[in-house]
Motif scaffolding. Sequence first.
Motif, PDB file in Angstrom:
ATOM      1  N   GLU A  89       0.606  -1.121  -0.192  1.00 24.03           N
ATOM      2  CA  GLU A  89      -0.062   0.098   0.133  1.00 24.03           C
ATOM      3  C   GLU A  89       0.748   0.624  -0.146  1.00 24.03           C
ATOM      4  O   GLU A  89       1.655   1.095   0.672  1.00 24.03           O
ATOM      5  CB  GLU A  89      -0.754  -0.663   1.275  1.00 24.03           C
ATOM      6  CG  GLU A  89      -2.346  -0.525   1.395  1.00 24.03           C
ATOM      7  CD  GLU A  89      -3.476  -0.107   2.422  1.00 24.03           C
ATOM      8  OE1 GLU A  89      -4.411  -0.597   2.272  1.00 24.03           O
ATOM      9  OE2 GLU A  89      -2.406  -0.473   3.396  1.00 24.03           O
ATOM     10  N   LEU A  90       0.176   2.298  -0.588  1.00 25.27           N
ATOM     11  CA  LEU A  90       0.617   3.548  -0.286  1.00 25.27           C
ATOM     12  C   LEU A  90       0.652   4.263   0.264  1.00 25.27           C
ATOM     13  O   LEU A  90      -1.236   4.053   1.345  1.00 25.27           O
ATOM     14  CB  LEU A  90       0.936   4.201  -2.550  1.00 25.27           C
ATOM     15  CG  LEU A  90       1.753   4.083  -2.695  1.00 25.27           C
ATOM     16  CD1 LEU A  90       1.023   4.294  -4.571  1.00 25.27           C
ATOM     17  CD2 LEU A  90       3.211   4.683  -2.927  1.00 25.27           C
ATOM     18  N   LYS A  91       1.676   5.249   1.156  1.00 24.76           N
ATOM     19  CA  LYS A  91       1.283   6.028   2.374  1.00 24.76           C
ATOM     20  C   LYS A  91       1.378   7.138   1.783  1.00 24.76           C
ATOM     21  O   LYS A  91       2.434   7.898   1.710  1.00 24.76           O
ATOM     22  CB  LYS A  91       1.756   5.055   3.455  1.00 24.76           C
ATOM     23  CG  LYS A  91       1.116   3.968   3.565  1.00 24.76           C
ATOM     24  CD  LYS A  91       0.678   3.362   5.076  1.00 24.76           C
ATOM     25  CE  LYS A  91       0.251   1.699   5.496  1.00 24.76           C
ATOM     26  NZ  LYS A  91      -0.466   1.629   7.115  1.00 24.76           N
ATOM     27  N   VAL A  92       0.591   7.897   3.087  1.00 27.81           N
ATOM     28  CA  VAL A  92       0.845   9.552   2.696  1.00 27.81           C
ATOM     29  C   VAL A  92       1.097   9.241   4.461  1.00 27.81           C
ATOM     30  O   VAL A  92       0.332   8.866   5.691  1.00 27.81           O
ATOM     31  CB  VAL A  92      -0.109  10.197   1.483  1.00 27.81           C
ATOM     32  CG1 VAL A  92      -0.210  11.843   2.703  1.00 27.81           C
ATOM     33  CG2 VAL A  92      -0.468  10.143   0.773  1.00 27.81           C
TER      34      VAL A  92
ATOM     35  N   ARG B  11       1.609  10.810  10.882  1.00 28.16           N
ATOM     36  CA  ARG B  11       1.503   8.917  10.896  1.00 28.16           C
ATOM     37  C   ARG B  11       0.736   9.276   9.770  1.00 28.16           C
ATOM     38  O   ARG B  11       0.869   9.613   9.049  1.00 28.16           O
ATOM     39  CB  ARG B  11       0.710   8.381  11.639  1.00 28.16           C
ATOM     40  CG  ARG B  11      -0.940   9.307  12.334  1.00 28.16           C
ATOM     41  CD  ARG B  11      -1.738   8.823  12.531  1.00 28.16           C
ATOM     42  NE  ARG B  11      -2.582   7.685  11.916  1.00 28.16           N
ATOM     43  CZ  ARG B  11      -3.864   7.072  11.518  1.00 28.16           C
ATOM     44  NH1 ARG B  11      -4.201   7.684  12.606  1.00 28.16           N
ATOM     45  NH2 ARG B  11      -4.203   6.241  11.263  1.00 28.16           N
ATOM     46  N   TRP B  12       1.368   7.800   9.196  1.00 28.49           N
ATOM     47  CA  TRP B  12       0.996   7.408   8.160  1.00 28.49           C
ATOM     48  C   TRP B  12      -0.708   7.150   7.735  1.00 28.49           C
ATOM     49  O   TRP B  12      -1.911   6.255   8.656  1.00 28.49           O
ATOM     50  CB  TRP B  12       2.206   6.131   7.322  1.00 28.49           C
ATOM     51  CG  TRP B  12       3.133   6.238   7.978  1.00 28.49           C
ATOM     52  CD1 TRP B  12       4.492   5.489   8.510  1.00 28.49           C
ATOM     53  CD2 TRP B  12       4.260   6.937   6.655  1.00 28.49           C
ATOM     54  NE1 TRP B  12       5.255   5.802   7.884  1.00 28.49           N
ATOM     55  CE2 TRP B  12       5.365   7.136   6.640  1.00 28.49           C
ATOM     56  CE3 TRP B  12       3.796   7.525   5.100  1.00 28.49           C
ATOM     57  CZ2 TRP B  12       7.121   7.232   6.112  1.00 28.49           C
ATOM     58  CZ3 TRP B  12       4.491   8.098   4.745  1.00 28.49           C
ATOM     59  CH2 TRP B  12       5.494   7.847   4.823  1.00 28.49           C
ATOM     60  N   PHE B  13      -1.167   7.476   6.523  1.00 33.83           N
ATOM     61  CA  PHE B  13      -2.288   6.518   6.236  1.00 33.83           C
ATOM     62  C   PHE B  13      -2.087   6.632   4.513  1.00 33.83           C
ATOM     63  O   PHE B  13      -2.124   6.823   3.635  1.00 33.83           O
ATOM     64  CB  PHE B  13      -3.813   8.480   5.720  1.00 33.83           C
ATOM     65  CG  PHE B  13      -3.887   8.662   7.249  1.00 33.83           C
ATOM     66  CD1 PHE B  13      -2.491   9.365   7.983  1.00 33.83           C
ATOM     67  CD2 PHE B  13      -4.817   8.536   8.105  1.00 33.83           C
ATOM     68  CE1 PHE B  13      -3.296  10.199   9.172  1.00 33.83           C
ATOM     69  CE2 PHE B  13      -5.148   9.041   8.923  1.00 33.83           C
ATOM     70  CZ  PHE B  13      -4.420   9.995   9.982  1.00 33.83           C
ATOM     71  N   SER B  14      -3.359   5.585   4.895  1.00 33.26           N
ATOM     72  CA  SER B  14      -3.216   4.824   3.423  1.00 33.26           C
ATOM     73  C   SER B  14      -3.939   5.373   2.416  1.00 33.26           C
ATOM     74  O   SER B  14      -4.766   5.962   2.579  1.00 33.26           O
ATOM     75  CB  SER B  14      -4.002   3.600   3.515  1.00 33.26           C
ATOM     76  OG  SER B  14      -2.775   2.403   3.978  1.00 33.26           O
ATOM     77  N   LEU B  15      -3.755   5.731   1.057  1.00 31.15           N
ATOM     78  CA  LEU B  15      -4.817   6.303   0.533  1.00 31.15           C
ATOM     79  C   LEU B  15      -6.270   6.302   0.172  1.00 31.15           C
ATOM     80  O   LEU B  15      -6.654   7.105  -0.017  1.00 31.15           O
ATOM     81  CB  LEU B  15      -3.829   6.430  -0.788  1.00 31.15           C
ATOM     82  CG  LEU B  15      -2.856   7.393  -1.444  1.00 31.15           C
ATOM     83  CD1 LEU B  15      -2.118   7.026  -2.994  1.00 31.15           C
ATOM     84  CD2 LEU B  15      -2.684   8.575  -1.388  1.00 31.15           C
ATOM     85  N   SER B  16      -6.226   4.710   0.727  1.00 30.83           N
ATOM     86  CA  SER B  16      -7.410   4.559   0.573  1.00 30.83           C
ATOM     87  C   SER B  16      -8.399   4.304   1.290  1.00 30.83           C
ATOM     88  O   SER B  16      -9.601   4.397   1.498  1.00 30.83           O
ATOM     89  CB  SER B  16      -7.616   3.077   0.306  1.00 30.83           C
ATOM     90  OG  SER B  16      -6.852   2.487   1.017  1.00 30.83           O
ATOM     91  N   GLU B  17      -7.672   5.475   2.471  1.00 28.92           N
ATOM     92  CA  GLU B  17      -8.134   5.589   4.083  1.00 28.92           C
ATOM     93  C   GLU B  17      -8.010   7.197   4.275  1.00 28.92           C
ATOM     94  O   GLU B  17      -7.850   7.458   5.582  1.00 28.92           O
ATOM     95  CB  GLU B  17      -8.143   4.832   5.189  1.00 28.92           C
ATOM     96  CG  GLU B  17      -8.488   3.618   4.818  1.00 28.92           C
ATOM     97  CD  GLU B  17      -8.022   2.346   5.690  1.00 28.92           C
ATOM     98  OE1 GLU B  17      -6.985   2.383   6.448  1.00 28.92           O
ATOM     99  OE2 GLU B  17      -8.582   1.712   5.379  1.00 28.92           O
ATOM    100  N   LEU B  18      -8.298   8.130   2.892  1.00 29.03           N
ATOM    101  CA  LEU B  18      -7.597   9.306   3.520  1.00 29.03           C
ATOM    102  C   LEU B  18      -8.400  10.072   4.630  1.00 29.03           C
ATOM    103  O   LEU B  18      -9.566  10.003   4.493  1.00 29.03           O
ATOM    104  CB  LEU B  18      -7.416  10.504   2.293  1.00 29.03           C
ATOM    105  CG  LEU B  18      -5.700   9.949   1.833  1.00 29.03           C
ATOM    106  CD1 LEU B  18      -5.678  11.265   0.722  1.00 29.03           C
ATOM    107  CD2 LEU B  18      -4.513  10.134   2.709  1.00 29.03           C
ATOM    108  N   PRO B  19      -8.155  10.759   5.146  1.00 25.73           N
ATOM    109  CA  PRO B  19      -9.370  10.982   6.567  1.00 25.73           C
ATOM    110  C   PRO B  19      -9.348  13.653   5.971  1.00 25.73           C
ATOM    111  O   PRO B  19      -8.637  13.359   4.418  1.00 25.73           O
ATOM    112  CB  PRO B  19      -8.018  11.573   7.734  1.00 25.73           C
ATOM    113  CG  PRO B  19      -6.408  12.348   6.883  1.00 25.73           C
ATOM    114  CD  PRO B  19      -6.636  10.826   6.103  1.00 25.73           C
ATOM    115  N   ASP B  20     -10.284  13.581   5.840  1.00 28.35           N
ATOM    116  CA  ASP B  20     -10.494  15.286   5.392  1.00 28.35           C
ATOM    117  C   ASP B  20      -9.380  15.770   5.891  1.00 28.35           C
ATOM    118  O   ASP B  20      -8.732  15.395   6.899  1.00 28.35           O
ATOM    119  CB  ASP B  20     -11.398  15.415   6.139  1.00 28.35           C
ATOM    120  CG  ASP B  20     -12.886  15.552   5.341  1.00 28.35           C
ATOM    121  OD1 ASP B  20     -12.950  14.589   4.265  1.00 28.35           O
ATOM    122  OD2 ASP B  20     -13.674  15.117   6.283  1.00 28.35           O
TER     123      ASP B  20
END
Lengths: 230, 230
Positions: free
Chosen positions: B25-28, B116-125
């Motif tokens: 998974e790519l993360k941001v 912290r990291w977030f998956s691209l598929s689960e980005l918060p607002d």
Amino acid sequence: MTYLAPKIWVSVDCLVFGYDTNASELKVLLFKREVEPFLGEWSLIGGFVEEEENLENAAVRILDNFTGLSNVFLEQLQVFGNVNRDPAGRVVSVLYWSLIKIHDLKKDKAKIHGARWFSLSELPDLILDHKEMVNLGRQELITDAKLKPIGFELLPQEFTLPQLKQLYDTIYGGSVDDRNFRKQILKTELLIKLDKKDKSSSRKGAFLYKFDSEKYKQLSKEGYHLDLKI
Amino acid sequence: MTYLAPKIWVSVDCLVFGYDTNASELKVLLFKREVEPFLGEWSLIGGFVEEEENLENAAVRILDNFTGLSNVFLEQLQVFGNVNRDPAGRVVSVLYWSLIKIHDLKKDKAKIHGARWFSLSELPDLILDHKEMVNLGRQELITDAKLKPIGFELLPQEFTLPQLKQLYDTIYGGSVDDRNFRKQILKTELLIKLDKKDKSSSRKGAFLYKFDSEKYKQLSKEGYHLDLKI
DNA sequence: ACAAAAGTGTTGACCGTACACCCATGT
DNA sequence: ACATGGGTGTACGGTCAACACTTTTGT
């Protein structure tokens, strides 16, 4: 509400390319700077961003001021923000580039600001980091010409295939095989052949074409990407 | 000497991508904003440009602050400068993007700022136009992964071909033919095969490779361009 | 011995490239 | 008639894309 941070001048510089179909030369629009420092030296057209003005709008305004043109190709390229790029103070400059049809330039507007075309091969000294900006734009032109239909921004609305080939030859500094170039460009089916010929440069005359931008937009939406092998 | 023009806040936002090889998974990297407005909401890491600081240096500083990393892939992407993008005042933001090896992140530094990291598929607002920035970065990733060796920035120094293929599959959201992928990537001769195997994901084990960045630099100078057909 | 992932070759279709001659027209 | 630039077709070689089975090894 406010931030505790320093404020900085923000300017927009606009790198304008034109193409002289007769001389087969790429040209850049420069003007004589009207303020100190560097008063009277050659510069890209540019100006400061206003308090209540989007960056994009600033670029549009500046382009219109100097060329009288709007609704032309205009894209952001890069930001230049070194501390000492301008000795008069901290100025962050957003570089836009524009491709225009050289004959569409409104000469009166250009004259007011002392703007004129320079061949890429005969550029004068430029102020600040403007030479770097021009080089960046040349690079972008080389990269993009294969991938986006930007060549048509530089040619008249109606153009001949020999003219188009000349333009690509100029950009890439080499000569493409004539037959292969035609095959490549016609294969895209993005050119509309007109029933007219341009006889200004030969007895036989060359058919005029125009770029089918509607079709290109449509194809783009469907995921199509231009990819000329030049 | 001074200019008669308004001054504007200039910030740098830094879009940091990481790749989780296990989850494919790519993360941001995001952090909880520490100032009003939008205190406590999720944001790209960022900050204001100092009076005596190059833009590039500001990006480096910010990245180091939040990740403890330097000498990693970090490039300017675009400037966002609409008048009303920040309700607290006129702020022009320069977006940089960075690709890092997810395990190199210095967790103590990240923790200090609540990053912290977030998956691209689960980005918060995200605040302001930061969602737009993320989307721009995703697009850039897709465009660049074929043309520049950026995949290796996201993988560990030593990686296996299955891992590399997984990464490309993730970026392009599709499955590439295994044999063709190997052919493509090995044809470049930019991978150095090591005498070690990684056995963490199979009994047979997969050979480890590393990217030959010296060779790539050399070839680049000679005009070589990566062009993977994925 | 078997399960699970790693690794390996071949063929057909298409595309890029190299290359040389005829065409149309105004003078 | 001729000079000038515009326009056209083919054949070869290389590259992309599709496709399925064998290898290794820990349990």
